[in-house]
Write a protein that holds these residues in place. Structure first.
Motif, PDB file in Angstrom:
ATOM      1  N   ALA A  24     -21.372 -19.003  70.797  1.00 19.93           N
ATOM      2  CA  ALA A  24     -22.794 -18.769  71.054  1.00 19.93           C
ATOM      3  C   ALA A  24     -23.368 -17.897  69.933  1.00 19.93           C
ATOM      4  O   ALA A  24     -22.619 -17.331  69.134  1.00 19.93           O
ATOM      5  CB  ALA A  24     -22.958 -18.070  72.404  1.00 19.93           C
ATOM      6  N   PRO A  25     -24.706 -17.751  69.864  1.00 16.04           N
ATOM      7  CA  PRO A  25     -25.284 -16.828  68.879  1.00 16.04           C
ATOM      8  C   PRO A  25     -24.738 -15.407  69.083  1.00 16.04           C
ATOM      9  O   PRO A  25     -24.303 -15.057  70.183  1.00 16.04           O
ATOM     10  CB  PRO A  25     -26.780 -16.868  69.179  1.00 16.04           C
ATOM     11  CG  PRO A  25     -27.008 -18.054  70.025  1.00 16.04           C
ATOM     12  CD  PRO A  25     -25.717 -18.350  70.714  1.00 16.04           C
ATOM     13  N   VAL A  26     -24.801 -14.607  68.031  1.00 12.99           N
ATOM     14  CA  VAL A  26     -24.271 -13.243  68.078  1.00 12.99           C
ATOM     15  C   VAL A  26     -25.366 -12.260  67.661  1.00 12.99           C
ATOM     16  O   VAL A  26     -26.082 -12.491  66.694  1.00 12.99           O
ATOM     17  CB  VAL A  26     -23.061 -13.077  67.132  1.00 12.99           C
ATOM     18  CG1 VAL A  26     -22.580 -11.630  67.100  1.00 12.99           C
ATOM     19  CG2 VAL A  26     -21.934 -14.015  67.529  1.00 12.99           C
ATOM     20  N   ARG A  27     -25.471 -11.165  68.410  1.00  9.29           N
ATOM     21  CA  ARG A  27     -26.304 -10.026  68.022  1.00  9.29           C
ATOM     22  C   ARG A  27     -25.338  -8.901  67.659  1.00  9.29           C
ATOM     23  O   ARG A  27     -24.514  -8.491  68.465  1.00  9.29           O
ATOM     24  CB  ARG A  27     -27.201  -9.579  69.172  1.00  9.29           C
ATOM     25  CG  ARG A  27     -27.979  -8.303  68.831  1.00  9.29           C
ATOM     26  CD  ARG A  27     -28.685  -7.725  70.040  1.00  9.29           C
ATOM     27  NE  ARG A  27     -29.266  -6.447  69.736  1.00  9.29           N
ATOM     28  CZ  ARG A  27     -30.568  -6.212  69.622  1.00  9.29           C
ATOM     29  NH1 ARG A  27     -31.424  -7.194  69.798  1.00  9.29           N
ATOM     30  NH2 ARG A  27     -31.011  -5.006  69.331  1.00  9.29           N
ATOM     31  N   SER A  28     -25.452  -8.409  66.447  1.00  9.38           N
ATOM     32  CA  SER A  28     -24.646  -7.284  65.999  1.00  9.38           C
ATOM     33  C   SER A  28     -25.524  -6.042  66.064  1.00  9.38           C
ATOM     34  O   SER A  28     -26.518  -5.941  65.346  1.00  9.38           O
ATOM     35  CB  SER A  28     -24.152  -7.528  64.573  1.00  9.38           C
ATOM     36  OG  SER A  28     -23.419  -6.421  64.111  1.00  9.38           O
ATOM     37  N   GLN A  29     -25.170  -5.101  66.937  1.00 12.91           N
ATOM     38  CA  GLN A  29     -25.934  -3.871  67.140  1.00 12.91           C
ATOM     39  C   GLN A  29     -25.142  -2.715  66.566  1.00 12.91           C
ATOM     40  O   GLN A  29     -23.994  -2.486  66.968  1.00 12.91           O
ATOM     41  CB  GLN A  29     -26.198  -3.638  68.627  1.00 12.91           C
ATOM     42  CG  GLN A  29     -27.009  -2.388  68.917  1.00 12.91           C
ATOM     43  CD  GLN A  29     -28.447  -2.516  68.435  1.00 12.91           C
ATOM     44  OE1 GLN A  29     -29.124  -3.480  68.750  1.00 12.91           O
ATOM     45  NE2 GLN A  29     -28.906  -1.538  67.681  1.00 12.91           N
ATOM     46  N   ARG A  30     -25.762  -1.964  65.645  1.00 12.95           N
ATOM     47  CA  ARG A  30     -25.066  -0.889  64.934  1.00 12.95           C
ATOM     48  C   ARG A  30     -25.790   0.435  65.132  1.00 12.95           C
ATOM     49  O   ARG A  30     -27.013   0.493  65.037  1.00 12.95           O
ATOM     50  CB  ARG A  30     -25.022  -1.227  63.445  1.00 12.95           C
ATOM     51  CG  ARG A  30     -24.367  -2.549  63.162  1.00 12.95           C
ATOM     52  CD  ARG A  30     -24.675  -3.025  61.776  1.00 12.95           C
ATOM     53  NE  ARG A  30     -24.077  -4.334  61.585  1.00 12.95           N
ATOM     54  CZ  ARG A  30     -24.550  -5.230  60.758  1.00 12.95           C
ATOM     55  NH1 ARG A  30     -25.630  -4.981  60.044  1.00 12.95           N
ATOM     56  NH2 ARG A  30     -23.969  -6.384  60.634  1.00 12.95           N
ATOM     57  N   PHE A  31     -25.003   1.478  65.375  1.00 11.78           N
ATOM     58  CA  PHE A  31     -25.538   2.834  65.498  1.00 11.78           C
ATOM     59  C   PHE A  31     -24.905   3.706  64.420  1.00 11.78           C
ATOM     60  O   PHE A  31     -23.712   3.611  64.160  1.00 11.78           O
ATOM     61  CB  PHE A  31     -25.232   3.417  66.885  1.00 11.78           C
ATOM     62  CG  PHE A  31     -25.948   2.698  67.985  1.00 11.78           C
ATOM     63  CD1 PHE A  31     -27.267   3.009  68.293  1.00 11.78           C
ATOM     64  CD2 PHE A  31     -25.321   1.689  68.695  1.00 11.78           C
ATOM     65  CE1 PHE A  31     -27.946   2.329  69.292  1.00 11.78           C
ATOM     66  CE2 PHE A  31     -25.989   1.006  69.702  1.00 11.78           C
ATOM     67  CZ  PHE A  31     -27.301   1.327  70.003  1.00 11.78           C
ATOM     68  N   LEU A  32     -25.723   4.552  63.806  1.00 12.43           N
ATOM     69  CA  LEU A  32     -25.256   5.456  62.751  1.00 12.43           C
ATOM     70  C   LEU A  32     -25.310   6.887  63.268  1.00 12.43           C
ATOM     71  O   LEU A  32     -26.381   7.379  63.632  1.00 12.43           O
ATOM     72  CB  LEU A  32     -26.138   5.319  61.509  1.00 12.43           C
ATOM     73  CG  LEU A  32     -25.790   6.250  60.352  1.00 12.43           C
ATOM     74  CD1 LEU A  32     -24.454   5.843  59.722  1.00 12.43           C
ATOM     75  CD2 LEU A  32     -26.905   6.245  59.311  1.00 12.43           C
ATOM     76  N   PHE A  33     -24.163   7.547  63.280  1.00 13.76           N
ATOM     77  CA  PHE A  33     -24.038   8.932  63.735  1.00 13.76           C
ATOM     78  C   PHE A  33     -23.894   9.869  62.540  1.00 13.76           C
ATOM     79  O   PHE A  33     -23.218   9.528  61.564  1.00 13.76           O
ATOM     80  CB  PHE A  33     -22.770   9.109  64.580  1.00 13.76           C
ATOM     81  CG  PHE A  33     -22.825   8.499  65.942  1.00 13.76           C
ATOM     82  CD1 PHE A  33     -23.026   9.286  67.060  1.00 13.76           C
ATOM     83  CD2 PHE A  33     -22.649   7.137  66.123  1.00 13.76           C
ATOM     84  CE1 PHE A  33     -23.064   8.734  68.327  1.00 13.76           C
ATOM     85  CE2 PHE A  33     -22.683   6.564  67.379  1.00 13.76           C
ATOM     86  CZ  PHE A  33     -22.895   7.361  68.488  1.00 13.76           C
ATOM     87  N   ALA A  34     -24.480  11.054  62.644  1.00 15.18           N
ATOM     88  CA  ALA A  34     -24.129  12.127  61.722  1.00 15.18           C
ATOM     89  C   ALA A  34     -22.703  12.541  62.084  1.00 15.18           C
ATOM     90  O   ALA A  34     -22.358  12.591  63.264  1.00 15.18           O
ATOM     91  CB  ALA A  34     -25.072  13.313  61.897  1.00 15.18           C
ATOM     92  N   VAL A  35     -21.865  12.798  61.090  1.00 20.20           N
ATOM     93  CA  VAL A  35     -20.511  13.279  61.369  1.00 20.20           C
ATOM     94  C   VAL A  35     -20.201  14.464  60.482  1.00 20.20           C
ATOM     95  O   VAL A  35     -20.710  14.579  59.363  1.00 20.20           O
ATOM     96  CB  VAL A  35     -19.422  12.191  61.190  1.00 20.20           C
ATOM     97  CG1 VAL A  35     -19.624  11.033  62.153  1.00 20.20           C
ATOM     98  CG2 VAL A  35     -19.342  11.703  59.764  1.00 20.20           C
ATOM     99  N   THR A  36     -19.357  15.343  60.991  1.00 18.54           N
ATOM    100  CA  THR A  36     -18.853  16.485  60.238  1.00 18.54           C
ATOM    101  C   THR A  36     -17.367  16.268  60.014  1.00 18.54           C
ATOM    102  O   THR A  36     -16.615  16.054  60.976  1.00 18.54           O
ATOM    103  CB  THR A  36     -19.073  17.796  61.018  1.00 18.54           C
ATOM    104  OG1 THR A  36     -20.473  17.944  61.276  1.00 18.54           O
ATOM    105  CG2 THR A  36     -18.550  18.985  60.243  1.00 18.54           C
ATOM    106  N   VAL A  37     -16.943  16.293  58.754  1.00 19.05           N
ATOM    107  CA  VAL A  37     -15.523  16.158  58.438  1.00 19.05           C
ATOM    108  C   VAL A  37     -14.846  17.474  58.787  1.00 19.05           C
ATOM    109  O   VAL A  37     -15.248  18.534  58.314  1.00 19.05           O
ATOM    110  CB  VAL A  37     -15.316  15.802  56.948  1.00 19.05           C
ATOM    111  CG1 VAL A  37     -13.839  15.813  56.601  1.00 19.05           C
ATOM    112  CG2 VAL A  37     -15.941  14.456  56.628  1.00 19.05           C
ATOM    113  N   GLU A  38     -13.822  17.394  59.629  1.00 18.57           N
ATOM    114  CA  GLU A  38     -13.090  18.589  60.075  1.00 18.57           C
ATOM    115  C   GLU A  38     -11.791  18.794  59.303  1.00 18.57           C
ATOM    116  O   GLU A  38     -11.406  19.922  59.033  1.00 18.57           O
ATOM    117  CB  GLU A  38     -12.782  18.484  61.573  1.00 18.57           C
ATOM    118  CG  GLU A  38     -14.015  18.310  62.453  1.00 18.57           C
ATOM    119  CD  GLU A  38     -14.933  19.520  62.472  1.00 18.57           C
ATOM    120  OE1 GLU A  38     -14.536  20.606  62.005  1.00 18.57           O
ATOM    121  OE2 GLU A  38     -16.075  19.372  62.944  1.00 18.57           O
TER     122      GLU A  38
END
Length: 156
Positions: A87-101
């Motif tokens: 079937a058709p595909v919806r690609s949903q992307r979220f971008l988070f701020a991250v802190t390298v520990e």
């Protein structure tokens, strides 16, 4: 189109900026059939995984760094038409701020889609080619003015 008529691929990515004002990016090797390109560290959220945990897992697999996720800085979606076998595909992307520990730069996932990770100067982010749309989402987030507490302004 009703949500039962298409597939959704949920993905979570991280935006890390170091003290030298460099942004961490990864090289997607194109092994899934999509074109090889620069992208942000991150990827698909597993079935019973929340987005924050996905960012932590994906970031380590693709960069070797352990991170703490912060606020969502942006989102993006794209669609792919149906094929003979899906079937058709919806690609949903979220971008988070991250802190390298902690950690050491290097891809830890064996046989994955990330060839390597690299810190690039922030001004060069938009000039990376070819690049995935999520890189532009990250550049847009970096271009927004910071709030009074120095955190990215995620409400604009």
């Amino acid at each position: 189109m009703h949500f039962t008529e298409f597939h959704v691929r949920l993905a979570a990515y991280g935006l890390a900026v170091n003290t030298a004002d460099e942004v961490l990016v990864t090289w997607f090797n194109g092994s899934t059939g999509a074109p090889a390109c620069w992208t942000m560290p991150g990827g698909g959220v597993e079935f019973d995984e929340n987005c924050s945990d996905a960012v932590i897992r994906e970031f380590f697999e693709e960069t070797g760094y352990h991170v703490t996720p912060g606020p969502i800085l942006g989102e993006h979606h794209t669609t792919f038409p149906a094929t003979a076998d899906r079937a058709p595909v919806r690609s949903q992307r979220f971008l988070f701020a991250v802190t390298v520990e902690s950690g050491v730069l290097g891809t830890t996932e064996v046989g994955g889609t990330t060839e390597f990770a690299r810190w690039v100067p922030r001004p060069e982010l938009r000039s990376l080619t070819p690049r995935a749309d999520i890189v532009d989402v990250a550049a847009d987030a970096l271009d927004r003015p910071a709030r009074g507490d120095g955190q990215p302004n995620v409400n604009e």
